[in-house]
Scaffold this active site. Sequence first.
Site, short mmCIF file in Angstrom:
data_model
loop_
_atom_site.label_atom_id
_atom_site.label_comp_id
_atom_site.label_asym_id
_atom_site.label_seq_id
_atom_site.Cartn_x
_atom_site.Cartn_y
_atom_site.Cartn_z
N LYS A 24 0.98 -1.31 -0.01
CA LYS A 24 0.15 0.06 -0.02
C LYS A 24 0.86 1.27 -0.03
O LYS A 24 1.93 1.24 0.57
CB LYS A 24 -0.87 0.10 1.15
CG LYS A 24 -1.95 -0.82 1.22
CD LYS A 24 -2.77 -1.04 2.71
CE LYS A 24 -3.41 0.24 2.95
NZ LYS A 24 -4.45 0.30 4.01
N SER A 55 -9.15 0.92 2.91
CA SER A 55 -8.31 1.70 2.39
C SER A 55 -7.09 0.89 1.66
O SER A 55 -6.43 1.50 1.04
CB SER A 55 -7.34 2.40 3.32
OG SER A 55 -6.55 1.77 4.32
N SER A 60 -10.13 -1.94 6.95
CA SER A 60 -9.34 -1.46 5.70
C SER A 60 -8.74 -2.59 4.89
O SER A 60 -8.22 -2.40 3.76
CB SER A 60 -8.16 -0.59 5.88
OG SER A 60 -8.47 0.88 6.06
#
Length: 482
Positions: A94, A169, A193
């Site tokens: 990420k 996320s 997330s």
Amino acid sequence: MAEIHELSAVQLRDSLRSGELSARETAAHYLARIESGNRLLGAFINITAEQALADADAADATFARLRRGPSASASGAGAGEGLPLLHGVPVAFKDLTDVAGVVTTHGSAALDHKPAVADAALVTTLKAAGVVSLGKTQVPEFGLTAYSENRIAPPSRNPHAPSRSSGGSSGGSAAAVAAGLLPFAPGSDGGGSVRIPAAACGLVGLKPGRGVVAAGESSGDPARLVAAGPLARSAADAALLMDALAATPGDTYLGSVTHEPRPLRIGMTLDSPWSTTFPFTPEPNALDALRVGMELLERAGHRVTEAAVRYDNRYPGAFTTVWTAAVGTARISPHREALLAPLTRTFRRRAQQRSAAKLNEALAFLRQFERDTVAQYGQWDLMLMPTLAQTPRPVGWFTGAAHGDDRWPSAEWAGDADGDYRKQCEYAPWSSMVNVCGLPAITIPVYWTGGGAGQSLPMGIQLVGPAGSERLLLQVAAQLGF
């Protein structure tokens, strides 16, 4: 032989360790898929092809050295002897996570985008396990939202329906795994997330309990909400990644998924700590997924009964105070504040205006909330609920932006931060309290809105277990056929 991307992560790992596949061949295959697929999906924000191929070559050189070494031939050891667990397996991180020499944007146009000087702990852990990093994946600004859209790159789209969001996320990572651009991926979960994008993209997503994975990534996390966990196409693949993330002596996570769990008492609930502040009604598809999940669990020999859970109505305010505290202290030049997304800018201002006493009060409340909730959950072996209350949302739905292929990033975002936040809480009302409680939870993709893959959308169930039940959750997912 199946195409490389059609292999499970476990099969790919085994092929790399046996020498059937080389690390360079594997990396090149996935890089080619990223090159062709990322324009539509927006899963990657930065593709580090040159470094990936160099790392793959180094992995192949290590394999060749071990195979021709005198000890290997003398002992008759297999070709994989001496290799790290995930030798040559591609992953991506990420874009909230520092990878040395690669820019970390945090999904924000308000920050200077400079290469990171060192690897984050999560990256160090997985590099030691032998992975080859292919790049950085799309995230929302500072990881704040349940959708992966920002002002610096195209939004991350759902591979099953590109007009829909892949969640957040860890949305870019989930989209990449679901589309076969990666075999699996590490995510991080501070309020859903990992589980939200896993459910949106039809994956297994595991949020480990607090402290199980040492390689967290969040510095401004006073309530210890964030845990790193796997996004994968199966429980076995998730277990393999967990073996790298949380190396422990004794039984491996991968070894445990072959064991049948004992019959369990499972409490099914639709109660949410958000419902008093943001009343919501689960969509029929969410209830259908729950029904299918209950049927699968009961068919596997578990007993599912309805569970009533009482939540303190002060939870939404306390969680929001703690969740947004870090954005208030982020180092952003005053002249660049206007570059923040409306939601980030609004919650940053509120965090800066809030006293330290208010933050401490919220933290104290969440500690009490944890004790009360864990005690209630303890009446059952596992808790069951839908992962999401709605099907994956259209891209731009939360922000009011129109993200057409030709209009990004000129499309205007609406400025209704509170409306955006409310939509997120109604979309994923059963995730954040699990982080507050520090418990492990898994999402399992049990249902498709059209009855099967294609243009239909995936929906999942969430199982929440007591501390230390990560293996049990993976066993149940495997037992259900995922």
